[in-house]
Design a protein around this motif. Structure first.
Motif, PDB file in Angstrom:
ATOM      1  N   VAL A   1       0.814  -1.224   0.000  1.00 24.52           N
ATOM      2  CA  VAL A   1       0.000   0.000   0.000  1.00 24.52           C
ATOM      3  C   VAL A   1       0.841   1.266   0.000  1.00 24.52           C
ATOM      4  N   ALA A   2       2.115   1.159   0.273  1.00 26.63           N
ATOM      5  CA  ALA A   2       2.942   2.355   0.478  1.00 26.63           C
ATOM      6  C   ALA A   2       3.090   3.190  -0.774  1.00 26.63           C
ATOM      7  N   ARG A   3       3.152   2.545  -1.928  1.00 23.96           N
ATOM      8  CA  ARG A   3       3.409   3.295  -3.159  1.00 23.96           C
ATOM      9  C   ARG A   3       2.303   4.306  -3.442  1.00 23.96           C
ATOM     10  N   GLY A   4       1.074   3.999  -3.038  1.00 24.33           N
ATOM     11  CA  GLY A   4      -0.044   4.892  -3.317  1.00 24.33           C
ATOM     12  C   GLY A   4      -0.254   5.978  -2.287  1.00 24.33           C
ATOM     13  N   LEU A   5       0.583   6.029  -1.259  1.00 29.19           N
ATOM     14  CA  LEU A   5       0.410   7.024  -0.205  1.00 29.19           C
ATOM     15  C   LEU A   5       1.129   8.319  -0.553  1.00 29.19           C
ATOM     16  N   SER A   6       0.572   9.419  -0.091  1.00 29.02           N
ATOM     17  CA  SER A   6       1.237  10.704  -0.234  1.00 29.02           C
ATOM     18  C   SER A   6       2.415  10.779   0.726  1.00 29.02           C
TER      19      SER A   6
ATOM     20  N   ARG B   1      -8.388   8.774  -1.299  1.00 22.05           N
ATOM     21  CA  ARG B   1      -7.076   9.162  -0.775  1.00 22.05           C
ATOM     22  C   ARG B   1      -6.586  10.439  -1.452  1.00 22.05           C
ATOM     23  N   LEU B   2      -6.793  10.525  -2.758  1.00 19.55           N
ATOM     24  CA  LEU B   2      -6.383  11.716  -3.492  1.00 19.55           C
ATOM     25  C   LEU B   2      -7.193  12.923  -3.055  1.00 19.55           C
ATOM     26  N   ALA B   3      -8.509  12.730  -2.897  1.00 20.62           N
ATOM     27  CA  ALA B   3      -9.366  13.841  -2.485  1.00 20.62           C
ATOM     28  C   ALA B   3      -8.939  14.379  -1.124  1.00 20.62           C
ATOM     29  N   PHE B   4      -8.610  13.487  -0.213  1.00 17.09           N
ATOM     30  CA  PHE B   4      -8.130  13.932   1.098  1.00 17.09           C
ATOM     31  C   PHE B   4      -6.777  14.625   0.964  1.00 17.09           C
ATOM     32  N   GLY B   5      -5.904  14.056   0.137  1.00 15.36           N
ATOM     33  CA  GLY B   5      -4.550  14.587   0.026  1.00 15.36           C
ATOM     34  C   GLY B   5      -4.477  15.975  -0.561  1.00 15.36           C
TER      35      GLY B   5
ATOM     36  N   ALA C   1     -17.794   6.196   5.896  1.00 13.61           N
ATOM     37  CA  ALA C   1     -18.553   5.123   5.248  1.00 13.61           C
ATOM     38  C   ALA C   1     -17.653   3.973   4.813  1.00 13.61           C
ATOM     39  N   SER C   2     -16.407   4.288   4.473  1.00 11.71           N
ATOM     40  CA  SER C   2     -15.487   3.249   3.995  1.00 11.71           C
ATOM     41  C   SER C   2     -14.731   2.563   5.118  1.00 11.71           C
ATOM     42  N   ASP C   3     -14.912   3.058   6.354  1.00  8.43           N
ATOM     43  CA  ASP C   3     -14.172   2.523   7.508  1.00  8.43           C
ATOM     44  C   ASP C   3     -12.670   2.572   7.247  1.00  8.43           C
ATOM     45  N   ALA C   4     -12.226   3.684   6.673  1.00  8.28           N
ATOM     46  CA  ALA C   4     -10.819   3.814   6.287  1.00  8.28           C
ATOM     47  C   ALA C   4     -10.144   5.001   6.962  1.00  8.28           C
ATOM     48  N   ASN C   5     -10.621   5.365   8.152  1.00  9.50           N
ATOM     49  CA  ASN C   5     -10.045   6.516   8.837  1.00  9.50           C
ATOM     50  C   ASN C   5      -8.799   6.107   9.616  1.00  9.50           C
TER      51      ASN C   5
END
Length: 246
Positions: free
Chosen positions: A116-121, A155-159, A179-183
């Motif tokens: 998952v690291a590659r897609g993180l800001s 993730r992009l929208a938050f970033g 809603a996505s339980d991804a916080n």
């Protein structure tokens, strides 16, 4: 017979600088000098240097060479245990590097998060670094599903959310995260760890992003509370029906 520094280095397969370093740290006795100032190494220096080089080859630090008893069986057993531990460590490191290469992740990615690291800001990767270093090892697996549950668009929208984002934009992203339980950025820990993570959030994320994290946490808590209430209501209803049938 006597040898110069260069000749002694060539004879023992080392370098002049290494010999000079051994002189400085007290592993090799200074030899006598000829009338012209050149050093004259004797057999005792050759033996001492050969012994030191062999112990270095076996992985013994220079600082321990003068203290080690090479005839003691315990010394070899202790060294063997240290080497086994070092080999196991290197194998783990090799596995980590292989995982990073396979997923094209940044080299400093915490173990287990390569996929998952590659897609993180950059701020998200920094927060993950802090959490992975401070949190207890047994809670880290719980974080990976949360990061994976966050879609790339979310993730992009938050970033890219600016610090002065309006109310609508903040609430929309908070709703999507809840809603996505991804916080996963709201994760906490012990008092000391929680304080450090809170400081990291303040440092890494702008005010709008920090508010989104807090809102998503509150929304998710209300959702879970509502679900629990409904489960309890169903349970009470089943109990009433069971008593009525009895």
């Amino acid at each position: 017979m006597a040898w110069s520094t260069r000749e002694l280095a060539e004879l023992t397969g080392t370098t002049v600088n290494t010999i000079r370093h051994y002189h400085r740290v007290g592993l090799l006795e200074e030899p006598d000098r000829r009338y012209n100032g050149y050093k004259q190494y004797r057999v005792r220096h050759l033996i001492s240097l050969a012994r030191t080089r062999r112990l270095v080859e076996l992985g013994i630090p220079l600082a321990r060479i003068t203290d080690i008893d090479v005839t003691c069986p315990d010394a070899s057993r202790e060294l063997d245990a240290e080497l086994r531990a070092a080999i196991e460590h290197l194998m783990r490191v090799r596995d980590d590097v292989a995982a990073v290469a396979r997923e094209h992740a940044p080299l400093d990615t915490p173990r287990g998060f390569e996929a998952v690291a590659r897609g993180l800001s950059a701020p998200d990767r920094a927060f993950l670094q802090v959490y992975a270093r401070l949190a207890a090892r047994d809670v880290l697996p719980d974080l990976l599903p949360m990061i994976s549950a966050e879609s790339a668009p979310l993730r992009l929208a938050f970033g890219v959310l600016p610090g002065n984002a309006n109310e609508v934009a903040r609430q929309r992203i908070a709703d999507r995260i809840a809603a996505s339980d991804a916080n996963w950025r709201a994760v906490d820990g012990s008092e000391a760890v929680g304080h450090a993570l809170a400081e990291a959030r303040r440092e890494l994320y702008n005010p709008a992003q920090q508010e989104v994290i807090a809102r998503a946490t509150s929304l998710r808590a209300r959702q879970l509370s509502r679900c629990q209430f409904e489960i309890d209501e169903v349970g009470r209803g089943d109990l009433v029906d069971a008593r009525a049938r009895a």
